[in-house]
Design a protein around this motif. Sequence first.
Motif, short mmCIF file in Angstrom:
data_model
loop_
_atom_site.label_atom_id
_atom_site.label_comp_id
_atom_site.label_asym_id
_atom_site.label_seq_id
_atom_site.Cartn_x
_atom_site.Cartn_y
_atom_site.Cartn_z
N PRO A 96 0.81 -1.22 0.00
CA PRO A 96 0.00 0.00 0.00
C PRO A 96 0.84 1.27 0.00
CG PRO A 96 -0.91 -1.58 1.54
CD PRO A 96 0.41 -2.14 1.07
N ASP A 97 2.04 1.22 0.59
CA ASP A 97 2.91 2.39 0.69
C ASP A 97 4.11 2.30 -0.25
OD1 ASP A 97 4.13 0.28 2.03
OD2 ASP A 97 4.87 1.53 3.67
N THR A 98 3.96 1.58 -1.35
CA THR A 98 5.07 1.36 -2.28
C THR A 98 5.62 2.67 -2.85
OG1 THR A 98 5.79 -0.07 -4.09
CG2 THR A 98 3.74 1.15 -4.45
N GLU A 99 6.88 2.60 -3.24
CA GLU A 99 7.54 3.70 -3.97
C GLU A 99 7.85 3.13 -5.35
OE1 GLU A 99 8.08 6.80 -2.77
OE2 GLU A 99 7.10 6.18 -0.91
N PHE A 100 7.31 3.74 -6.40
CA PHE A 100 7.41 3.23 -7.76
C PHE A 100 7.99 4.31 -8.66
CE2 PHE A 100 5.91 2.36 -12.02
CZ PHE A 100 5.74 0.99 -12.11
N VAL A 101 9.04 3.97 -9.41
CA VAL A 101 9.63 4.90 -10.38
C VAL A 101 9.51 4.26 -11.75
CG1 VAL A 101 11.71 6.13 -11.10
CG2 VAL A 101 11.26 5.78 -8.66
N ASN A 102 8.84 4.96 -12.67
CA ASN A 102 8.63 4.39 -14.00
C ASN A 102 9.84 4.64 -14.90
OD1 ASN A 102 8.39 6.99 -15.14
ND2 ASN A 102 6.16 6.96 -15.02
N ARG A 143 10.36 6.66 -17.19
CA ARG A 143 10.67 8.07 -17.44
C ARG A 143 11.19 8.77 -16.18
NH1 ARG A 143 5.85 7.07 -19.71
NH2 ARG A 143 4.75 8.21 -18.11
N GLY A 144 11.35 8.02 -15.11
CA GLY A 144 11.86 8.60 -13.86
C GLY A 144 10.80 9.28 -13.03
N GLU A 145 9.53 9.11 -13.38
CA GLU A 145 8.44 9.72 -12.62
C GLU A 145 8.14 8.87 -11.39
OE1 GLU A 145 6.21 11.49 -16.56
OE2 GLU A 145 5.64 9.52 -15.80
N GLU A 146 8.00 9.52 -10.26
CA GLU A 146 7.74 8.82 -9.00
C GLU A 146 6.25 8.70 -8.75
OE1 GLU A 146 9.92 10.46 -5.70
OE2 GLU A 146 11.65 10.87 -6.98
N GLN A 147 5.86 7.53 -8.30
CA GLN A 147 4.48 7.29 -7.90
C GLN A 147 4.53 6.73 -6.49
OE1 GLN A 147 2.94 4.67 -10.91
NE2 GLN A 147 2.89 6.26 -12.47
N HIS A 148 3.68 7.24 -5.63
CA HIS A 148 3.68 6.82 -4.23
C HIS A 148 2.36 6.13 -3.91
CE1 HIS A 148 7.29 9.23 -3.65
NE2 HIS A 148 6.68 10.15 -4.37
N GLY A 149 2.45 4.88 -3.51
CA GLY A 149 1.28 4.14 -3.08
C GLY A 149 0.68 3.26 -4.15
N ARG A 150 0.13 2.14 -3.71
CA ARG A 150 -0.49 1.16 -4.61
C ARG A 150 -1.62 1.79 -5.42
NH1 ARG A 150 -3.17 -3.43 -1.48
NH2 ARG A 150 -1.06 -4.26 -1.31
N ALA A 151 -2.44 2.61 -4.79
CA ALA A 151 -3.58 3.21 -5.50
C ALA A 151 -3.11 4.08 -6.66
CB ALA A 151 -4.44 4.01 -4.54
N THR A 152 -2.02 4.81 -6.47
CA THR A 152 -1.48 5.66 -7.54
C THR A 152 -0.93 4.81 -8.68
OG1 THR A 152 -0.96 7.35 -5.91
CG2 THR A 152 0.16 7.52 -8.02
N ILE A 200 5.87 -5.92 -3.17
CA ILE A 200 6.91 -5.03 -3.69
C ILE A 200 6.79 -3.70 -2.97
CG2 ILE A 200 7.85 -3.86 -5.72
CD1 ILE A 200 6.52 -6.18 -7.39
N THR A 201 7.85 -3.29 -2.27
CA THR A 201 7.80 -2.04 -1.51
C THR A 201 8.53 -0.90 -2.20
OG1 THR A 201 9.68 -2.73 -0.18
CG2 THR A 201 7.49 -3.19 0.71
N ALA A 202 9.44 -1.23 -3.10
CA ALA A 202 10.14 -0.21 -3.89
C ALA A 202 10.43 -0.82 -5.25
CB ALA A 202 11.44 0.22 -3.22
N PHE A 203 10.24 -0.01 -6.30
CA PHE A 203 10.36 -0.51 -7.67
C PHE A 203 10.91 0.60 -8.55
CE2 PHE A 203 8.62 -1.51 -11.87
CZ PHE A 203 8.72 -2.89 -11.93
N HIS A 204 11.97 0.29 -9.27
CA HIS A 204 12.55 1.26 -10.21
C HIS A 204 12.68 0.56 -11.55
CE1 HIS A 204 15.64 4.69 -10.93
NE2 HIS A 204 14.92 4.45 -11.99
N ASN A 205 11.95 1.05 -12.53
CA ASN A 205 11.91 0.47 -13.86
C ASN A 205 12.70 1.35 -14.81
OD1 ASN A 205 11.02 -1.57 -15.57
ND2 ASN A 205 9.12 -0.53 -16.05
N MET A 206 13.45 0.74 -15.74
CA MET A 206 14.25 1.54 -16.67
C MET A 206 14.40 0.81 -18.00
SD MET A 206 17.60 0.62 -14.50
CE MET A 206 16.56 0.04 -13.19
#
Length: 123
Positions: free
Chosen positions: A30-36, A38-47, A113-119
């Motif tokens: 629920p409190d994940t940190e996701f970076v797509n 393009r380097g854009e940060e998204q905070h939380g599963r709902a986002t 998954i609590t942190a995710f960085h995609n590239m």
Amino acid sequence: MSAEIKALWERMAEGWAAGSGERFASVFAPDTEFVNVRGEEQHGRATVAAGHQNLFQTRYRDTKLTADVHSIRFITDDAAVVHVASTVHSSDGKATGTHAQAVVERRDGEWLITAFHNMVPAS
């Protein structure tokens, strides 16, 4: 444990194939940190769910995701760093590869998954 962690990416791909942002994001805390890519940060599963739902309705409509977990390195019994190569397959046969580094944690017996960085890998 490794099979349970690999299953996160199987569930993610199933959500992608269904075009469901909610199912795709169900593997994230629920409190994940996701970076797509393009380097854009998204905070939380709902986002993450909302952002992917938009993608599934637009440029990633009718695409499939495959994922290959390359490595899992346990930091503790309840946390690991995971490296994954993924490919998005379009209906016209084109494929785009990405690489992700993720941190997964076991919370209340469930791996998420609590942190995710995609590239996009350098060529």
